[in-house]
Design a protein around this motif. Structure first.
Motif, PDB file in Angstrom:
ATOM      1  N   GLU A   1       0.824  -1.208   0.000  1.00  0.00           N
ATOM      2  CA  GLU A   1       0.000   0.000   0.000  1.00  0.00           C
ATOM      3  C   GLU A   1       0.859   1.259   0.000  1.00  0.00           C
ATOM      4  O   GLU A   1       0.583   2.222  -0.731  1.00  0.00           O
ATOM      5  N   TRP A   2       1.933   1.255   0.788  1.00  0.00           N
ATOM      6  CA  TRP A   2       2.768   2.457   0.885  1.00  0.00           C
ATOM      7  C   TRP A   2       3.712   2.600  -0.304  1.00  0.00           C
ATOM      8  O   TRP A   2       4.075   3.719  -0.670  1.00  0.00           O
ATOM      9  N   PHE A   3       4.086   1.491  -0.926  1.00  0.00           N
ATOM     10  CA  PHE A   3       4.841   1.604  -2.173  1.00  0.00           C
ATOM     11  C   PHE A   3       3.964   2.257  -3.248  1.00  0.00           C
ATOM     12  O   PHE A   3       4.448   3.065  -4.055  1.00  0.00           O
ATOM     13  N   ALA A   4       2.676   1.900  -3.254  1.00  0.00           N
ATOM     14  CA  ALA A   4       1.756   2.517  -4.216  1.00  0.00           C
ATOM     15  C   ALA A   4       1.603   4.008  -3.942  1.00  0.00           C
ATOM     16  O   ALA A   4       1.559   4.822  -4.873  1.00  0.00           O
ATOM     17  N   LYS A   5       1.536   4.399  -2.661  1.00  0.00           N
ATOM     18  CA  LYS A   5       1.440   5.815  -2.312  1.00  0.00           C
ATOM     19  C   LYS A   5       2.724   6.557  -2.687  1.00  0.00           C
ATOM     20  O   LYS A   5       2.681   7.714  -3.112  1.00  0.00           O
ATOM     21  N   ALA A   6       3.850   5.890  -2.515  1.00  0.00           N
ATOM     22  CA  ALA A   6       5.122   6.512  -2.911  1.00  0.00           C
ATOM     23  C   ALA A   6       5.163   6.739  -4.415  1.00  0.00           C
ATOM     24  O   ALA A   6       5.642   7.783  -4.891  1.00  0.00           O
ATOM     25  N   LEU A   7       4.634   5.780  -5.158  1.00  0.00           N
ATOM     26  CA  LEU A   7       4.613   5.920  -6.613  1.00  0.00           C
ATOM     27  C   LEU A   7       3.723   7.082  -7.041  1.00  0.00           C
ATOM     28  O   LEU A   7       4.050   7.804  -7.988  1.00  0.00           O
ATOM     29  N   GLU A   8       2.623   7.275  -6.344  1.00  0.00           N
ATOM     30  CA  GLU A   8       1.736   8.399  -6.663  1.00  0.00           C
ATOM     31  C   GLU A   8       2.430   9.746  -6.455  1.00  0.00           C
ATOM     32  O   GLU A   8       2.219  10.694  -7.217  1.00  0.00           O
ATOM     33  N   ALA A   9       3.268   9.814  -5.442  1.00  0.00           N
ATOM     34  CA  ALA A   9       3.939  11.083  -5.130  1.00  0.00           C
ATOM     35  C   ALA A   9       5.253  11.262  -5.877  1.00  0.00           C
ATOM     36  O   ALA A   9       5.825  12.358  -5.862  1.00  0.00           O
ATOM     37  N   ASP A  10       5.734  10.203  -6.527  1.00  0.00           N
ATOM     38  CA  ASP A  10       7.055  10.243  -7.166  1.00  0.00           C
ATOM     39  C   ASP A  10       6.946  10.835  -8.566  1.00  0.00           C
ATOM     40  O   ASP A  10       7.021  10.130  -9.570  1.00  0.00           O
ATOM     41  N   GLN A  11       6.784  12.127  -8.633  1.00  0.00           N
ATOM     42  CA  GLN A  11       6.615  12.791  -9.918  1.00  0.00           C
ATOM     43  C   GLN A  11       7.915  12.882 -10.710  1.00  0.00           C
ATOM     44  O   GLN A  11       7.896  12.946 -11.933  1.00  0.00           O
ATOM     45  N   GLY A  12       9.021  12.884 -10.012  1.00  0.00           N
ATOM     46  CA  GLY A  12      10.306  12.998 -10.706  1.00  0.00           C
ATOM     47  C   GLY A  12      11.030  11.680 -10.906  1.00  0.00           C
ATOM     48  O   GLY A  12      12.148  11.659 -11.433  1.00  0.00           O
ATOM     49  N   GLY A  13      10.426  10.567 -10.509  1.00  0.00           N
ATOM     50  CA  GLY A  13      11.061   9.261 -10.685  1.00  0.00           C
ATOM     51  C   GLY A  13      12.299   9.080  -9.837  1.00  0.00           C
ATOM     52  O   GLY A  13      13.279   8.485 -10.273  1.00  0.00           O
ATOM     53  N   THR A  14      12.256   9.569  -8.596  1.00  0.00           N
ATOM     54  CA  THR A  14      13.414   9.486  -7.711  1.00  0.00           C
ATOM     55  C   THR A  14      13.528   8.123  -7.010  1.00  0.00           C
ATOM     56  O   THR A  14      14.571   7.821  -6.446  1.00  0.00           O
ATOM     57  N   THR A  15      12.462   7.327  -7.036  1.00  0.00           N
ATOM     58  CA  THR A  15      12.489   6.013  -6.391  1.00  0.00           C
ATOM     59  C   THR A  15      12.169   4.922  -7.411  1.00  0.00           C
ATOM     60  O   THR A  15      11.728   5.217  -8.531  1.00  0.00           O
TER      61      THR A  15
END
Length: 333
Positions: A196-210
């Motif tokens: 769930e939190w990896f999905a939330k991180a992906l939503e916020a990762d606009q610059g592709g930092t992760t």
């Protein structure tokens, strides 16, 4: 001093205004040279850190008393894993400026040097209170990493739980914080929450930092296959769509040669002219065929004995009868 090649389009004017102001203490030509090397460090730091490190060393030899140069050299060393060297440069820059902005990355250098206890101690120092919100979030992530280095995985999860993590607003550090929390959850076996939190991180990762998308795919059991290069795709396009895997029976070569010879002979021979003959009526043909059929039936049903065979069989019977008669004792005459 060995200088590294710098493209002509790099003028040095690309650096931040505050850094340019620090370089004003240097002679103009030297300041331009240092500025151009610092621009190269910034350009190469993410993709080619080894090259960035080399440019940083050049700038450091040219202007070691400039705080911006020491800071740039510290980040270049940090990028290539030279944590002891990076820590020394960060400490020098902090002494020159009195600024605490580098405190989180200095603590992370302690982790890199295998001293997580010192990193955790730095997380409790007063300098942390002087950090802005982004710096405090960074310090929290370093502290959680130190907990995991010390085998305290559950404590790492608790360390990352903060108002910044629960916030719905997207900040430059939001993706990295959510990613760190998801990774910490996965380390303690809480896989569903981690996903769930990896999905939330992906939503916020606009610059592709992760690499949150890759981690999600890994949890879902999805495997990625590299696409073929254009040359390979072109070769595949020329191949037939499907190839039969059943082998056709091989013909006998000698038989094939005979058939070919016969075909050649038949091809060479011209058909002879056939004279027109009167066509006999069908009834006449049937009459001629009937006697032959009757004769065949007679031959099949009635077996005619051979006279020679009858004579031989008669002689055998007579000899058997004579053998059964008693012999005479003497001649009557």
């Amino acid at each position: 001093m060995k200088r590294l090649p710098i493209p002509d389009d790099v003028t040095g004017e690309e650096i931040d205004k505050s850094v340019r102001q620090e370089l004003m203490s240097l002679p103009k030509t030297l300041a331009e040279d240092v500025a151009r090397n610092l621009v190269m460090v910034a350009k190469l730091l993410d993709d080619e850190p080894e090259q960035a490190y080399q440019y940083a060393r050049v700038a450091l030899r040219l202007a070691s008393r400039v705080a911006a140069v020491r800071e740039a050299a510290g980040f270049a060393s940090y990028a290539v894993g030279k944590y002891s060297e990076a820590l020394a440069e960060f400490r020098a820059a902090r002494r020159m400026t009195g600024n605490s902005d580098l405190w989180p990355v200095m603590a992370d250098c302690e982790r890199g040097m295998g001293r997580p206890e010192r990193a955790l101690a730095m997380a409790g120092e007063p300098e942390v209170q002087k950090l802005d919100r982004a710096g405090q979030v960074e310090m929290r992530m370093v502290a959680a990493g130190a907990r995991r280095d010390m085998g305290q995985a559950d404590a790492a999860v608790v360390t990352l739980q903060s108002p910044e993590l629960a916030s719905h607003s997207i900040q430059p550090w939001t993706a990295r914080l959510r990613y760190a929390y998801a990774d910490a959850l996965l380390a303690v076996g809480r896989e569903d929450e981690a996903r769930e939190w990896f999905a939330k991180a992906l939503e916020a990762d606009q610059g592709g930092t992760t690499d949150a998308s890759d981690r999600l795919a890994e949890l879902d059991g999805v495997e990625f296959v590299d696409a073929l290069d254009p040359e390979q795709e072109a070769d595949d396009a020329l191949k037939p769509v499907a190839e039969s895997t059943v082998e056709e029976p091989k013909a006998d070569e000698s038989a094939v040669e005979e058939v070919e010879e016969v075909e050649e002979v038949e091809a060479d021979e011209e058909p002879e002219a056939v004279e027109d003959e009167p066509v006999e009526p069908e009834d006449a043909a049937d009459e001629d065929a009937e006697p032959e059929l009757v004769e065949d039936e007679v031959q099949d049903d009635d077996v005619v004995e051979d006279p020679a065979e009858d004579a031989a069989s008669t002689a055998e019977v007579k000899s058997e009868d004579q053998a059964g008669l008693p012999e005479k004792d003497g001649d009557d005459s």
